[in-house]
Structure formats: structure tokens, C-alpha cells
Design an enzyme around this catalytic site. Sequence first.
Site, PDB file in Angstrom:
ATOM      1  N   ASP A 104      -9.377   0.446   1.181  1.00 55.03           N
ATOM      2  CA  ASP A 104      -8.448   0.086   2.246  1.00 55.03           C
ATOM      3  C   ASP A 104      -9.078   0.455   3.594  1.00 55.03           C
ATOM      4  O   ASP A 104      -8.855   1.539   4.136  1.00 55.03           O
ATOM      5  CB  ASP A 104      -7.122   0.836   2.042  1.00 55.03           C
ATOM      6  CG  ASP A 104      -6.083   0.459   3.067  1.00 55.03           C
ATOM      7  OD1 ASP A 104      -6.207  -0.624   3.664  1.00 55.03           O
ATOM      8  OD2 ASP A 104      -5.139   1.245   3.275  1.00 55.03           O
TER       9      ASP A 104
ATOM     10  N   LYS B 204      -5.225  -1.795   9.993  1.00 54.00           N
ATOM     11  CA  LYS B 204      -5.375  -1.931   8.541  1.00 54.00           C
ATOM     12  C   LYS B 204      -5.588  -3.373   8.075  1.00 54.00           C
ATOM     13  O   LYS B 204      -6.239  -3.609   7.057  1.00 54.00           O
ATOM     14  CB  LYS B 204      -4.112  -1.403   7.848  1.00 54.00           C
ATOM     15  CG  LYS B 204      -3.891   0.096   7.972  1.00 54.00           C
ATOM     16  CD  LYS B 204      -4.680   0.837   6.921  1.00 54.00           C
ATOM     17  CE  LYS B 204      -4.221   2.279   6.824  1.00 54.00           C
ATOM     18  NZ  LYS B 204      -4.947   3.010   5.768  1.00 54.00           N
TER      19      LYS B 204
ATOM     20  N   ASP C   7       0.856  -1.191   0.000  1.00 55.56           N
ATOM     21  CA  ASP C   7       0.000   0.000   0.000  1.00 55.56           C
ATOM     22  C   ASP C   7       0.888   1.236   0.000  1.00 55.56           C
ATOM     23  O   ASP C   7       1.747   1.396   0.874  1.00 55.56           O
ATOM     24  CB  ASP C   7      -0.904   0.004   1.238  1.00 55.56           C
ATOM     25  CG  ASP C   7      -2.001   1.059   1.152  1.00 55.56           C
ATOM     26  OD1 ASP C   7      -2.373   1.425   0.033  1.00 55.56           O
ATOM     27  OD2 ASP C   7      -2.488   1.498   2.205  1.00 55.56           O
TER      28      ASP C   7
ATOM     29  N   GLU D 216      -9.121   4.033  -3.071  1.00 56.09           N
ATOM     30  CA  GLU D 216      -7.855   3.775  -3.740  1.00 56.09           C
ATOM     31  C   GLU D 216      -8.085   3.004  -5.046  1.00 56.09           C
ATOM     32  O   GLU D 216      -9.142   2.409  -5.262  1.00 56.09           O
ATOM     33  CB  GLU D 216      -6.918   2.967  -2.828  1.00 56.09           C
ATOM     34  CG  GLU D 216      -6.737   3.589  -1.442  1.00 56.09           C
ATOM     35  CD  GLU D 216      -5.601   2.973  -0.644  1.00 56.09           C
ATOM     36  OE1 GLU D 216      -4.725   2.311  -1.256  1.00 56.09           O
ATOM     37  OE2 GLU D 216      -5.570   3.167   0.588  1.00 56.09           O
TER      38      GLU D 216
ATOM     39  N   GLU E 294     -10.903   4.027   2.739  1.00 51.59           N
ATOM     40  CA  GLU E 294      -9.931   4.798   1.966  1.00 51.59           C
ATOM     41  C   GLU E 294     -10.150   4.478   0.494  1.00 51.59           C
ATOM     42  O   GLU E 294     -10.109   3.310   0.084  1.00 51.59           O
ATOM     43  CB  GLU E 294      -8.489   4.485   2.382  1.00 51.59           C
ATOM     44  CG  GLU E 294      -8.149   5.043   3.760  1.00 51.59           C
ATOM     45  CD  GLU E 294      -6.669   4.997   4.082  1.00 51.59           C
ATOM     46  OE1 GLU E 294      -6.249   5.751   4.963  1.00 51.59           O
ATOM     47  OE2 GLU E 294      -5.924   4.209   3.446  1.00 51.59           O
TER      48      GLU E 294
ATOM     49  N   HIS F  96      -3.878  14.094   0.215  1.00 53.96           N
ATOM     50  CA  HIS F  96      -4.196  13.266   1.382  1.00 53.96           C
ATOM     51  C   HIS F  96      -3.098  13.379   2.439  1.00 53.96           C
ATOM     52  O   HIS F  96      -3.383  13.577   3.629  1.00 53.96           O
ATOM     53  CB  HIS F  96      -4.369  11.808   0.965  1.00 53.96           C
ATOM     54  CG  HIS F  96      -4.557  10.863   2.114  1.00 53.96           C
ATOM     55  ND1 HIS F  96      -5.669  10.899   2.924  1.00 53.96           N
ATOM     56  CD2 HIS F  96      -3.766   9.866   2.599  1.00 53.96           C
ATOM     57  CE1 HIS F  96      -5.570   9.957   3.861  1.00 53.96           C
ATOM     58  NE2 HIS F  96      -4.418   9.320   3.680  1.00 53.96           N
TER      59      HIS F  96
END
Length: 415
Positions: free
Chosen positions: A233, A253, A126, A201, A199, A133
Site C-alpha cells: 500500500d 494513498k 484497507d 500488507e 506498507e 503499527h
Amino acid sequence: MTSWVQVPKNSDFTIYNLPFGVFETKRISARAGIAIGDKIVDLSVLHDEGFFSDITQLPNDIFLRNSLNDFIALGKPVTRKVRERVQELLLEEKEDLREHQCRGKAMVSRKEAIMLLPVKIGDYTDFYSSMEHATNVGTMFRDPNNALLPNWKHLPVGYHGRASSIIPSGIPITRPKGQFKDPDMESPAFGPSRRLDFELELAFITGKSTKMGESISTEDAEDYIFGFVLFNDWSARDIQAWEYVPLGPFLGKNFASSISPWIVTLEALEFVRLAGPTQDPEVLPYLKCEKEHAFDINLEVYIQPEEKEATKVCTSNYKHMYWNIAQQLAHHTVNGCNINVGDMYASGTISGPTEDSYGSMLELAWKGTKPVQLAGGEERKFIEDGDTVIMKGYSEKDGIRVGFGEVSSKVLPAN
């Protein structure tokens, strides 16, 4: 181009797209397919009927495997030929498949299909490649005047995540538990995360392997990249805030990441290729690019409370990313790190320059100080139990549309 397959207006899966995925139904086992409109082309049927007879590198059962890894590993010259052959067969003026007796068997309704992970993911990285951001997070948690850490504009920051908990769209996630310690707490507590976040992505998937000690240049990087998926994510902000110093994300995470099931190839996105943001200061030679590696991909995030209307909370674009895919892969391998077919590399949260383009609730609700208003009067600081987070992505130019479909996942209460 137009197809004899009916493609609904504003469909992501036009004849210009033709993404690859793995699906099954109640009556057929897992296999490879290509999406067009509301249909899936069963590639194994076309192979059995001889439509790929001139592509001699294809093993007999290549499309009957439960992942695309072996097919992708055949190389872009082969995968490109397969996609182009399917595109040719689907053209309005072509009768080869349209009038063939196998047509009914080859064209599967997407409504009947269960979408699986398209690849077996050995490793997952990642990145942290959106300057907007990184600046927002640095402003919130550190010094607004020095929001970016000293290394940020010199290299694509990243970390190695957990591949085992990456799931396809439609699979719910369970609210994670862990330790957290708010500033006003004397000691840490344990329990369900109170600040669950998404998140927004994109992730690319590699289609070639390297040996330890080998590096990939920015010039060659796209030869190793097969295509993209949408990537959510999931992040537990309170767990993450307490654990991430000194070694970075862990339990905050690794509990879940959700991806869209269709891999959109680089070839399908060629028409929206463009230059990325200007990089200042100048990057080191191994990160310099001669070619443009950014893509104009519109991105949206929706929050849908249980049995209620969905509300769009974010409108962003992949073109804002400071570090591009060639730089990410070049940096990843510059030390000799080997990569494999099917490995996944997420972009990091994709935030744009405006408040409605921020790619996480952490930013949209600005650390909980500006709750996001939903349809029906509800508001959100973070994601609540029963909420479904839906992400969509598409490119559109000169009447051509290529999209990703969506990645959607509902949050279940902690066990």
C-alpha cells in the site's frame, strides 16, 4: 507429497500450494493457471483434454478469460475440486498428465509468462488492524500514553480505497505529487512527495457476493474468502499528513497499490492456522470468533537501489494482526454493505513487536530520525527515485512450504 515436476529447493510454489493466477505469453492470450515450481499449469489445456470432465459446472471457456472472477464465483466446492485434481495430476506416482501428449502445451515456463491482475477488482478496502503499527503511529503523531484512539480495540478500523490504481508486481509506479505542509511552513506547498513509503500488507479476495442489507457472520466469513495476495500500500506520508483530517487518506494513498499475482488459497494455508492475539477488552458479540483465523506467514521487505544490491529492511509475520479476516469481513458487512466477487481487502500495515519487524519506513526510520542502513553504505529515511521495493511472504512448517512469490515495484521520478 512430491511431484514429477522439478520444484527448486525453497520454492514458494510447491505441490502443497498451487496458487491461482492469470498469465499471458508472446504466443498465447490471457488465461488462468496454477503455479508449481518454475512452471505454470495452463488450466485451459487440461480442461480441453478432459481432465476436469467430472467437474460438470465448468463452462468450456472458463479458463480462457482474463480474470478469475467467473471461476471463483462458481464456489469453493468447484474451485477446490479443480485445485485438488491438479494436485493429483502432479503427484510423482501419477502418469495421466506426465505421459500425456498435451504435457508440453500444458506446462508453461514462468520465465516466459507475463503475470496480470488475477481478478477484476470492483472495490478495495484497507484496514488498520496491526496494534503494533497503530501504536507506533499514535506514539509518533499524538500522545505516547494514549497512542490508540478510543475505538481501536472495539472495531476493525478501515477505509475505502481506490481499486483502479491497484497493479500487479513488476509494474513501476510514478512518484506522486500533491500538497504538503510541514509544521515549520506558514502555508502549504505543492510538488512531488518527499516522503514516499511502502506498507507491508496482505489482502484477501472475496469469492461470493451478497445483496444490500445482508451481513456475514464471523462463523461464515471464510466461506466468502477465496485467498490471499501480498499487498504494498504505497503511501505519500507528507501528502497524507496534510490531507487526512477530517476524512482520512486520499491523494496520499490512491496513486498506486501493488499486489503479488498469485492468489494463495485458504486451503493451502490451513496447516499454519493458529490463534491470534488476545483481545482485551472483550469484543461485541458480532465480532466474537469460535474458530482460529490467524495464520503464521513470514513476511520480508527489501529495498534495492537502482543497479545495486537489495537489502532486507523488515522481517515481520501476519500472525501479529490484532483483528482477523473473519472480524474484518463481519464488521465490513454488519451494516448491510454488499460485497462482490473479486473485491479486495487489505490488512493494513503488518508490524511486529520488534524494531526490525516494523512494516513501513515511517516506523523503521522512526519518522526520519533513525535512517535505515542499506548494503553499500547508503541509507534511507523514505523511498527514493530508482528504488525497487520487494515484498516476500511464505509459510513453513514440518518440511512443507507455501509462499506467495513476491510483489516488486520500482519508483520512477515524478512527471
